[in-house]
Design a protein around this motif. Structure first.
Motif, short mmCIF file in Angstrom:
data_model
loop_
_atom_site.label_atom_id
_atom_site.label_comp_id
_atom_site.label_asym_id
_atom_site.label_seq_id
_atom_site.Cartn_x
_atom_site.Cartn_y
_atom_site.Cartn_z
N UNK A 1 -9.34 4.21 -9.08
CA UNK A 1 -8.63 4.46 -7.82
C UNK A 1 -8.90 5.90 -7.42
N UNK A 2 -9.37 6.07 -6.19
CA UNK A 2 -9.65 7.42 -5.69
C UNK A 2 -8.40 7.94 -4.97
N UNK A 3 -7.78 8.95 -5.56
CA UNK A 3 -6.55 9.52 -5.00
C UNK A 3 -6.86 10.81 -4.25
N UNK A 4 -6.35 10.89 -3.03
CA UNK A 4 -6.47 12.11 -2.24
C UNK A 4 -5.06 12.59 -1.89
N UNK A 5 -4.74 13.81 -2.30
CA UNK A 5 -3.44 14.39 -2.01
C UNK A 5 -3.63 15.53 -1.02
N UNK B 1 0.28 3.28 -13.21
CA UNK B 1 0.37 4.73 -13.42
C UNK B 1 1.08 5.33 -12.22
N UNK B 2 2.17 6.01 -12.48
CA UNK B 2 2.92 6.69 -11.43
C UNK B 2 2.79 8.19 -11.61
N UNK B 3 2.37 8.87 -10.57
CA UNK B 3 2.35 10.34 -10.56
C UNK B 3 3.44 10.79 -9.62
N UNK B 4 4.43 11.49 -10.12
CA UNK B 4 5.54 11.94 -9.27
C UNK B 4 5.25 13.33 -8.71
N UNK B 5 5.84 13.59 -7.56
CA UNK B 5 5.73 14.91 -6.91
C UNK B 5 4.28 15.39 -6.92
N UNK B 6 3.41 14.64 -6.32
CA UNK B 6 1.97 14.92 -6.40
C UNK B 6 1.61 16.28 -5.80
N UNK B 7 0.50 16.82 -6.29
CA UNK B 7 -0.02 18.12 -5.85
C UNK B 7 -1.45 17.94 -5.39
N UNK C 1 -4.72 0.42 -5.59
CA UNK C 1 -5.76 0.23 -4.58
C UNK C 1 -7.06 0.93 -5.00
N UNK C 2 -8.13 0.70 -4.28
CA UNK C 2 -9.39 1.40 -4.56
C UNK C 2 -9.30 2.84 -4.10
N UNK C 3 -8.53 3.08 -3.03
CA UNK C 3 -8.36 4.44 -2.51
C UNK C 3 -6.93 4.61 -2.04
N UNK C 4 -6.40 5.81 -2.23
CA UNK C 4 -5.02 6.10 -1.87
C UNK C 4 -4.95 7.52 -1.33
N UNK C 5 -4.34 7.68 -0.15
CA UNK C 5 -4.21 9.01 0.44
C UNK C 5 -2.73 9.28 0.71
N UNK C 6 -2.21 10.38 0.16
CA UNK C 6 -0.79 10.70 0.32
C UNK C 6 -0.64 12.19 0.62
N UNK C 7 0.58 12.57 0.97
CA UNK C 7 0.90 13.98 1.21
C UNK C 7 1.44 14.60 -0.08
N UNK C 8 1.22 15.89 -0.21
CA UNK C 8 1.77 16.62 -1.34
C UNK C 8 3.27 16.37 -1.45
N UNK D 1 4.68 13.60 -2.44
CA UNK D 1 4.95 12.16 -2.52
C UNK D 1 4.54 11.65 -3.90
N UNK D 2 5.00 10.45 -4.21
CA UNK D 2 4.61 9.79 -5.45
C UNK D 2 3.38 8.92 -5.21
N UNK D 3 2.55 8.80 -6.24
CA UNK D 3 1.36 7.95 -6.16
C UNK D 3 1.45 6.90 -7.25
N UNK D 4 1.22 5.64 -6.87
CA UNK D 4 1.24 4.55 -7.84
C UNK D 4 -0.09 3.83 -7.82
N UNK D 5 -0.68 3.67 -9.00
CA UNK D 5 -1.93 2.94 -9.16
C UNK D 5 -1.72 1.82 -10.14
N UNK D 6 -2.35 0.68 -9.88
CA UNK D 6 -2.17 -0.49 -10.71
C UNK D 6 -3.48 -0.92 -11.35
N UNK D 7 -3.34 -1.53 -12.51
CA UNK D 7 -4.51 -1.98 -13.27
C UNK D 7 -4.20 -3.36 -13.84
N UNK D 8 -5.11 -4.30 -13.66
CA UNK D 8 -4.96 -5.61 -14.29
C UNK D 8 -6.15 -5.85 -15.21
N UNK D 9 -5.92 -6.60 -16.27
CA UNK D 9 -6.99 -6.87 -17.22
C UNK D 9 -6.94 -8.33 -17.63
#
Lengths: 114, 112
Positions: free
Chosen positions: B106-110, B74-80, B8-15, B17-25
């Motif tokens: 993608x703007x990620x907010x943890x 891109x997967x970020x596990x156990x985000x901080x 997504x363009x923006x993603x907000x999660x709790x510490x 949690x995992x964060x997944x971002x996708x990219x197409x070309x």
């Protein structure tokens, strides 16, 4: 190792004025890049140098932008005259080889044109 | 022109949690790279995956590449909270030297 250095970090100018940015890449890096990053977007390549030769300047607005890399080390990017739409962060990056590996970025220069 | 589209363009999660971002070309690539940008800073290289690779790991990061679908994740596990940043994918095409074409990020907010 020291990272990519850029100066100044911030610059505010009026439209039609000129401005210059300086970049010092990581020592030994053959390839140097200048990117323009408009707020909310990803960086866009303006020009790529390999040593002191230009590899790609297809997206450089040559009527107002110029860049040089004398002696294959430091580089300067100049805008003359500036327009409002030039407001952006100008990022310099360097890479060791001439291939498609990772790039190391400097902190950028935030330009505001009023 | 921008080759990569990120979602997504923006993603907000709790510490934690995992964060997944996708990219197409759009076009064939030599490799795909992911970068992180903290507010007001330059970009930091995270990971590079070559066109003949399908998955790569680096610490809490996992990147996948599907060249048939021209997409990567891109997967970020156990985000901080310190993972809060913008994340960009960038594609490198082998016939254009080191040129990278970046997505819009993608703007990620943890949240702690």
């Amino acid at each position: 190792e020291a990272g990519v250095a850029q100066s100044p970090r911030y610059k505010i100018i009026e439209k039609r004025q000129s401005v210059a940015f300086w970049c010092n890449p990581i020592s030994g890096h053959a390839t140097l890049y200048w990117y323009q990053q408009i707020l909310g977007q990803g960086p866009k390549l303006l020009i790529q140098f390999q040593n002191n030769g230009v590899v790609d300047d297809s997206q450089l607005p040559k009527d107002r932008f110029s860049a040089e890399r004398l002696k294959g080390v430091d580089s300067t990017l100049k805008i003359q005259p500036a327009k409002l739409e030039d407001s952006a962060v100008y990022l310099c990056a360097s890479s060791f080889g001439t291939g498609v590996g990772e790039q190391y970025f400097g902190p950028g220069t935030r330009l505001t044109v009023t | 022109s921008q080759q990569g589209e990120e979602d997504p363009q923006a993603l907000s999660i709790q510490e934690g949690e995992n964060a997944t971002m996708n990219c197409s070309y759009k076009t064939s690539i030599n490799n795909l790279q992911w970068y992180r940008q903290n507010s007001g800073r330059g970009l930091v290289h995270l990971i590079l995956i070559r066109s003949n690779e399908r998955e790569k790991h680096s610490g809490r990061l996992r990147v996948t590449l599907d060249t048939s679908k021209k997409s990567s994740s891109l997967l970020i596990t156990a985000s901080r909270a310190a993972d809060t940043a913008s994340y960009f994918c960038a594609t490198a095409m082998g016939n254009q030297g080191g040129k990278l074409i970046f997505g819009q990020g993608t703007e990620l907010s943890v949240k702690p």
